[in-house]
Design a protein around this motif. Structure first.
Motif, PDB file in Angstrom:
ATOM      1  N   GLY A 173      33.843  36.409  45.257  1.00 32.28           N
ATOM      2  CA  GLY A 173      32.669  36.240  46.115  1.00 32.28           C
ATOM      3  C   GLY A 173      32.128  37.552  46.635  1.00 32.28           C
ATOM      4  N   ILE A 174      33.036  38.490  46.921  1.00 33.29           N
ATOM      5  CA  ILE A 174      32.620  39.769  47.480  1.00 33.29           C
ATOM      6  C   ILE A 174      32.187  40.754  46.396  1.00 33.29           C
ATOM      7  CG2 ILE A 174      33.409  41.804  48.747  1.00 33.29           C
ATOM      8  CD1 ILE A 174      35.232  39.949  50.352  1.00 33.29           C
ATOM      9  N   CYS A 175      32.977  40.835  45.346  1.00 30.82           N
ATOM     10  CA  CYS A 175      32.735  41.848  44.313  1.00 30.82           C
ATOM     11  C   CYS A 175      31.796  41.379  43.219  1.00 30.82           C
ATOM     12  CB  CYS A 175      34.070  42.269  43.684  1.00 30.82           C
ATOM     13  SG  CYS A 175      35.245  42.939  44.874  1.00 30.82           S
ATOM     14  N   GLY A 176      31.568  40.103  43.128  1.00 32.19           N
ATOM     15  CA  GLY A 176      30.685  39.593  42.088  1.00 32.19           C
ATOM     16  C   GLY A 176      31.431  38.698  41.137  1.00 32.19           C
ATOM     17  N   PHE A 177      30.721  37.704  40.621  1.00 27.07           N
ATOM     18  CA  PHE A 177      31.350  36.694  39.772  1.00 27.07           C
ATOM     19  C   PHE A 177      31.765  37.267  38.424  1.00 27.07           C
ATOM     20  CE2 PHE A 177      32.189  32.287  39.116  1.00 27.07           C
ATOM     21  CZ  PHE A 177      32.016  32.058  37.771  1.00 27.07           C
ATOM     22  N   CYS A 178      30.965  38.155  37.868  1.00 30.12           N
ATOM     23  CA  CYS A 178      31.253  38.693  36.542  1.00 30.12           C
ATOM     24  C   CYS A 178      31.458  40.196  36.591  1.00 30.12           C
ATOM     25  CB  CYS A 178      30.152  38.323  35.557  1.00 30.12           C
ATOM     26  SG  CYS A 178      30.177  36.567  35.149  1.00 30.12           S
ATOM     27  N   CYS A 179      31.446  40.800  35.442  1.00 30.09           N
ATOM     28  CA  CYS A 179      31.935  42.159  35.323  1.00 30.09           C
ATOM     29  C   CYS A 179      30.933  43.226  35.744  1.00 30.09           C
ATOM     30  CB  CYS A 179      32.371  42.388  33.877  1.00 30.09           C
ATOM     31  SG  CYS A 179      33.442  41.073  33.250  1.00 30.09           S
ATOM     32  N   SER A 180      29.690  43.020  35.558  1.00 27.96           N
ATOM     33  CA  SER A 180      28.728  44.076  35.860  1.00 27.96           C
ATOM     34  C   SER A 180      27.351  43.503  36.118  1.00 27.96           C
ATOM     35  CB  SER A 180      28.643  45.060  34.683  1.00 27.96           C
ATOM     36  OG  SER A 180      28.067  44.415  33.564  1.00 27.96           O
ATOM     37  N   ARG A 181      26.510  44.295  36.784  1.00 29.62           N
ATOM     38  CA  ARG A 181      25.140  43.857  37.038  1.00 29.62           C
ATOM     39  C   ARG A 181      24.380  43.714  35.727  1.00 29.62           C
ATOM     40  NH1 ARG A 181      22.100  47.133  41.562  1.00 29.62           N
ATOM     41  NH2 ARG A 181      20.620  45.488  41.057  1.00 29.62           N
ATOM     42  N   GLN A 182      24.677  44.562  34.757  1.00 34.55           N
ATOM     43  CA  GLN A 182      23.988  44.487  33.478  1.00 34.55           C
ATOM     44  C   GLN A 182      24.249  43.152  32.797  1.00 34.55           C
ATOM     45  OE1 GLN A 182      21.794  46.698  32.170  1.00 34.55           O
ATOM     46  NE2 GLN A 182      21.446  45.074  30.661  1.00 34.55           N
ATOM     47  N   GLN A 183      25.515  42.647  32.948  1.00 31.62           N
ATOM     48  CA  GLN A 183      25.863  41.351  32.339  1.00 31.62           C
ATOM     49  C   GLN A 183      25.057  40.255  32.998  1.00 31.62           C
ATOM     50  OE1 GLN A 183      30.016  40.395  32.608  1.00 31.62           O
ATOM     51  NE2 GLN A 183      29.874  38.869  30.996  1.00 31.62           N
ATOM     52  N   GLN A 184      24.805  40.395  34.324  1.00 25.85           N
ATOM     53  CA  GLN A 184      24.021  39.387  35.022  1.00 25.85           C
ATOM     54  C   GLN A 184      22.575  39.389  34.502  1.00 25.85           C
ATOM     55  OE1 GLN A 184      24.410  40.114  39.190  1.00 25.85           O
ATOM     56  NE2 GLN A 184      26.620  39.754  39.208  1.00 25.85           N
ATOM     57  N   ASN A 218      22.907  34.992  40.939  1.00 26.32           N
ATOM     58  CA  ASN A 218      23.514  35.948  41.864  1.00 26.32           C
ATOM     59  C   ASN A 218      24.208  35.239  43.022  1.00 26.32           C
ATOM     60  OD1 ASN A 218      22.665  38.316  40.474  1.00 26.32           O
ATOM     61  ND2 ASN A 218      20.598  37.978  41.228  1.00 26.32           N
ATOM     62  N   CYS A 219      23.398  34.734  43.935  1.00 24.11           N
ATOM     63  CA  CYS A 219      23.960  34.090  45.119  1.00 24.11           C
ATOM     64  C   CYS A 219      24.805  32.880  44.756  1.00 24.11           C
ATOM     65  CB  CYS A 219      22.833  33.682  46.057  1.00 24.11           C
ATOM     66  SG  CYS A 219      23.393  32.904  47.579  1.00 24.11           S
ATOM     67  N   GLY A 220      24.323  32.093  43.771  1.00 21.55           N
ATOM     68  CA  GLY A 220      25.039  30.874  43.395  1.00 21.55           C
ATOM     69  C   GLY A 220      26.432  31.154  42.894  1.00 21.55           C
ATOM     70  N   LYS A 221      26.554  32.238  42.111  1.00 25.00           N
ATOM     71  CA  LYS A 221      27.870  32.580  41.560  1.00 25.00           C
ATOM     72  C   LYS A 221      28.850  32.931  42.666  1.00 25.00           C
ATOM     73  CE  LYS A 221      25.765  34.577  37.419  1.00 25.00           C
ATOM     74  NZ  LYS A 221      25.551  35.823  36.677  1.00 25.00           N
ATOM     75  N   ARG A 222      28.389  33.757  43.566  1.00 22.66           N
ATOM     76  CA  ARG A 222      29.282  34.226  44.632  1.00 22.66           C
ATOM     77  C   ARG A 222      29.615  33.108  45.615  1.00 22.66           C
ATOM     78  NH1 ARG A 222      27.785  40.503  45.932  1.00 22.66           N
ATOM     79  NH2 ARG A 222      27.795  41.205  43.769  1.00 22.66           N
ATOM     80  N   CYS A 223      28.632  32.290  45.938  1.00 21.93           N
ATOM     81  CA  CYS A 223      28.886  31.166  46.842  1.00 21.93           C
ATOM     82  C   CYS A 223      29.876  30.187  46.226  1.00 21.93           C
ATOM     83  CB  CYS A 223      27.589  30.446  47.185  1.00 21.93           C
ATOM     84  SG  CYS A 223      26.518  31.387  48.292  1.00 21.93           S
ATOM     85  N   ALA A 224      29.765  29.976  44.906  1.00 19.90           N
ATOM     86  CA  ALA A 224      30.689  29.070  44.220  1.00 19.90           C
ATOM     87  C   ALA A 224      32.117  29.591  44.300  1.00 19.90           C
ATOM     88  CB  ALA A 224      30.274  28.898  42.763  1.00 19.90           C
TER      89      ALA A 224
END
Length: 202
Positions: free
Chosen positions: A188-199, A83-89
């Motif tokens: 970074g704001i909206c999320g690295f991937c497409c959906s929370r379910q994918q995460q 979660n955090c790592g993706k957005r920070c990257a």
């Protein structure tokens, strides 16, 4: 939309553009393939600013490799953090993109100045000078005046072609890095991937 995939695409494009910039800049040192003009310091001063080698080249490789490393094929995870790592990257890629913007901007500015001033050449009076410096770039529209440079042969065509290439390549790099700034902020704001379910699946 997967922001990481977009970043990787931009990164691969920047690598190719950076290599082309380095090549174009190196060729500027050897008018007509001759080395003696560089050793005799009879080259345009803007050639020595290394705009293609440093600005559009080496400085562009850093953000390019950062962008390429952002995304895996399954678009999940970043350095083991979901979660955090993706957005920070993605947000950190914005800083790399700003470095790219600075490098490409430098390349564009120096190339434009080199085009406006014209080459250092031997004129019809046997003097080495910037024959077209006072024309404010108008010589580019009047090719009949290019024959005023007698040595190196075809140096005007050589400089105009290569500085124009650097100008164009630097401009494309600038646009791509600007796109990555927007892409990185959104990622970074909206999320690295497409959906929370994918995460969760990752």
């Amino acid at each position: 939309m997967c922001y990481g995939k977009c970043a990787r695409c931009i990164g691969h494009s920047l690598v190719g553009l950076a290599l082309l910039c380095i090549t174009a800049n190196i060729l500027l040192y050897f008018p007509n393939g001759e080395t003696r003009y560089a050793s005799e310091n009879h080259l345009s001063r803007f050639v020595w600013f290394f705009s293609g080698i440093v600005g559009g080249g080496l400085l562009m490789l850093l953000p390019a490799f950062v962008f390429i490393g952002l995304e895996q094929d399954d678009c999940c995870g970043c350095c083991g953090h979901e979660n955090c790592g993706k957005r920070c990257a993605m947000l950190s890629s914005v800083l790399a993109a700003l470095i790219g913007i600075a490098g490409s901007g430098y390349c564009v500015i120096v190339a434009a100045l080199g085009l406006a001033e014209g080459p250092l050449c031997l004129d019809s009076f046997g003097q080495w000078n910037y024959t077209f410096a006072s024309t404010e770039g108008q010589y580019l529209l009047d090719t009949s005046t290019w024959s005023q440079c007698t040595e190196p042969k075809h140096v005007v065509e050589w400089n105009v072609s290569l500085f124009s290439i650097l100008l164009a390549l630097g401009g494309i790099e600038f646009i791509l890095c600007l796109i990555q700034v927007i892409n990185g902020v959104l990622g970074g704001i909206c999320g690295f991937c497409c959906s929370r379910q994918q995460q969760y699946d990752c």
